[in-house]
Design a protein around this motif. Sequence first.
Motif, short mmCIF file in Angstrom:
data_model
loop_
_atom_site.label_atom_id
_atom_site.label_comp_id
_atom_site.label_asym_id
_atom_site.label_seq_id
_atom_site.Cartn_x
_atom_site.Cartn_y
_atom_site.Cartn_z
N ASN A 140 3.26 8.40 7.47
CA ASN A 140 4.32 7.98 6.55
C ASN A 140 3.87 8.22 5.12
O ASN A 140 2.71 7.97 4.79
CB ASN A 140 4.59 6.47 6.70
CG ASN A 140 5.58 6.17 7.80
OD1 ASN A 140 6.72 6.60 7.77
ND2 ASN A 140 5.13 5.42 8.80
N TYR A 142 4.60 7.22 1.10
CA TYR A 142 5.24 6.22 0.23
C TYR A 142 5.00 6.55 -1.23
O TYR A 142 3.95 6.19 -1.78
CB TYR A 142 4.67 4.82 0.50
CG TYR A 142 4.79 4.33 1.92
CD1 TYR A 142 5.87 3.54 2.32
CD2 TYR A 142 3.81 4.64 2.86
CE1 TYR A 142 5.97 3.07 3.62
CE2 TYR A 142 3.91 4.18 4.16
CZ TYR A 142 4.99 3.41 4.53
OH TYR A 142 5.08 2.95 5.82
N HIS A 151 9.59 -5.30 10.09
CA HIS A 151 9.99 -4.86 11.44
C HIS A 151 8.84 -5.10 12.40
O HIS A 151 7.73 -5.43 11.98
CB HIS A 151 10.34 -3.36 11.43
CG HIS A 151 9.15 -2.49 11.15
ND1 HIS A 151 8.67 -2.28 9.88
CD2 HIS A 151 8.31 -1.80 11.98
CE1 HIS A 151 7.61 -1.49 9.92
NE2 HIS A 151 7.36 -1.19 11.20
N GLU A 192 11.53 -1.31 15.39
CA GLU A 192 11.09 0.02 14.97
C GLU A 192 12.13 1.09 15.25
O GLU A 192 12.32 1.99 14.46
CB GLU A 192 9.79 0.38 15.69
CG GLU A 192 9.46 1.84 15.64
CD GLU A 192 8.34 2.15 14.70
OE1 GLU A 192 7.67 3.13 14.96
OE2 GLU A 192 8.14 1.43 13.73
N HIS A 247 5.99 -6.86 10.19
CA HIS A 247 5.22 -6.32 9.06
C HIS A 247 6.11 -5.42 8.24
O HIS A 247 7.05 -4.80 8.77
CB HIS A 247 3.96 -5.59 9.55
CG HIS A 247 4.25 -4.47 10.50
ND1 HIS A 247 4.45 -4.66 11.85
CD2 HIS A 247 4.41 -3.13 10.29
CE1 HIS A 247 4.69 -3.50 12.43
NE2 HIS A 247 4.68 -2.54 11.50
N ARG A 290 1.07 7.00 -1.58
CA ARG A 290 0.19 6.52 -0.51
C ARG A 290 0.67 7.14 0.80
O ARG A 290 1.87 7.19 1.07
CB ARG A 290 0.23 5.00 -0.45
CG ARG A 290 -0.66 4.37 0.62
CD ARG A 290 0.13 3.88 1.79
NE ARG A 290 -0.66 3.11 2.74
CZ ARG A 290 -0.16 2.51 3.80
NH1 ARG A 290 1.13 2.55 4.03
NH2 ARG A 290 -0.93 1.87 4.64
N SER A 292 0.09 6.96 4.96
CA SER A 292 -0.56 6.20 6.03
C SER A 292 -0.49 7.00 7.33
O SER A 292 0.45 7.76 7.57
CB SER A 292 0.12 4.85 6.22
OG SER A 292 1.40 5.01 6.78
O1 LIG Z 1 2.56 2.63 6.53
C1 LIG Z 1 2.19 1.60 7.05
O2 LIG Z 1 1.12 1.07 6.76
C2 LIG Z 1 3.06 0.92 8.06
C3 LIG Z 1 3.92 1.86 8.80
C4 LIG Z 1 4.64 1.17 9.90
O3 LIG Z 1 4.77 0.00 9.94
C5 LIG Z 1 5.20 1.97 10.99
O4 LIG Z 1 5.17 3.20 10.93
O5 LIG Z 1 5.68 1.38 11.96
#
Ligand SMILES: O=C(O)CCC(=O)C(=O)O
Length: 316
Positions: A140, A142, A151, A192, A247, A290, A292
């Motif tokens: 992901n 951001y 979620h 999700e 989260h 950022r 992830s």
């Molecule tokens: O980017 C994150 O740290 C969380 C991503 C997330 O919650 C997800 O992809 O389900």
Amino acid sequence: MSNTSLDPPNPVLHPLEVYKIKSLPPNAYYIPSFLTPTESTTLLSQISKHPWTTLTHRRLQPHPAPLTPSGHLLTTKSLPEFLVTPVVDRILSLSFTSSSISSSSTSESNNSDTKNIGTKTTEGIFTKSPHSRPNHVLINEYPPGTGIPPHEDGGAYFPVVCTVSLGAHIILQVTPKKKMVIDHNNNNSSKEGEDGENGSSETITDDNNDNNKNDDNDNIQTTVYKIFQEPNSLLITTDDIYTEHLHGIEAVKVDEGLTDQMVANWELLSEETRRRIVEGGGKVEREEVRISLTYRDVLKVKDAGKLFGGRALGRR
Ligand SMILES: O=C(O)CCC(=O)C(=O)O
Ligand SMILES: [Fe+2]
């Protein structure tokens, strides 16, 4: 990958208990400097060579393939090598000590500390998962000012998420599911699937969901745990945190109100980060994008080659 003399050495990894976030419900582990700066730069450059799926507020990459709507991983491919080495290898090398195994997957292991660590074992975070390792990575992106609404990740995965953060810090907010305030401004929580990797039904309208507040009408106060994720860190969430909590990430350009009391993993952060937060009076600007990488084990995997082989591929 071998280190050249210019690279910093590979991180020294301790038993998982050392990284436990003790102020959180069970169980979350935070490992700062999980990747070296060189490894992180290499990973970012590899990611940039792959196509993105664009959602309303952010972009993502599902590897090796998006999940089907029923939560299956349907592909002939496995994870690409750049996502395996060094991250998966290093995740699999993390293990619990014998003194905490009985409590590691239950709840009450909050009293372990570095002085109280037994012998390292071979039990790791994916030992009990169906494939004994992550088989799926969701990447992901951001930009500053973007986030993801609260979620849960749901039942398609074994309940362990390993998140690598690259490029910039972010704050993950964790909220107990049962006490979740339904925000009257339309910021409801979601599963999700609604905001998932296919992005087919993304309904995000406003990520600025301040769950810290008292809701005057319902007189309910929610607990919001904040986990500060530094670039190059690894966050592992599992057990209650995975199953009983939501989260999300607030869509803000500046994170505020950060103190040693508010940040659950304060003790595990680098000196440099803690100083930055204190010097900023509890405010930290999100200056960079950022990225992830969330590593998970998808429970149901089907080999698309076998499924669609022979007749189904047109060789009738
Ligand atoms: O980017 C994150 O740290 C969380 C991503 C997330 O919650 C997800 O992809 O389900
Ligand atoms: Fe998630």
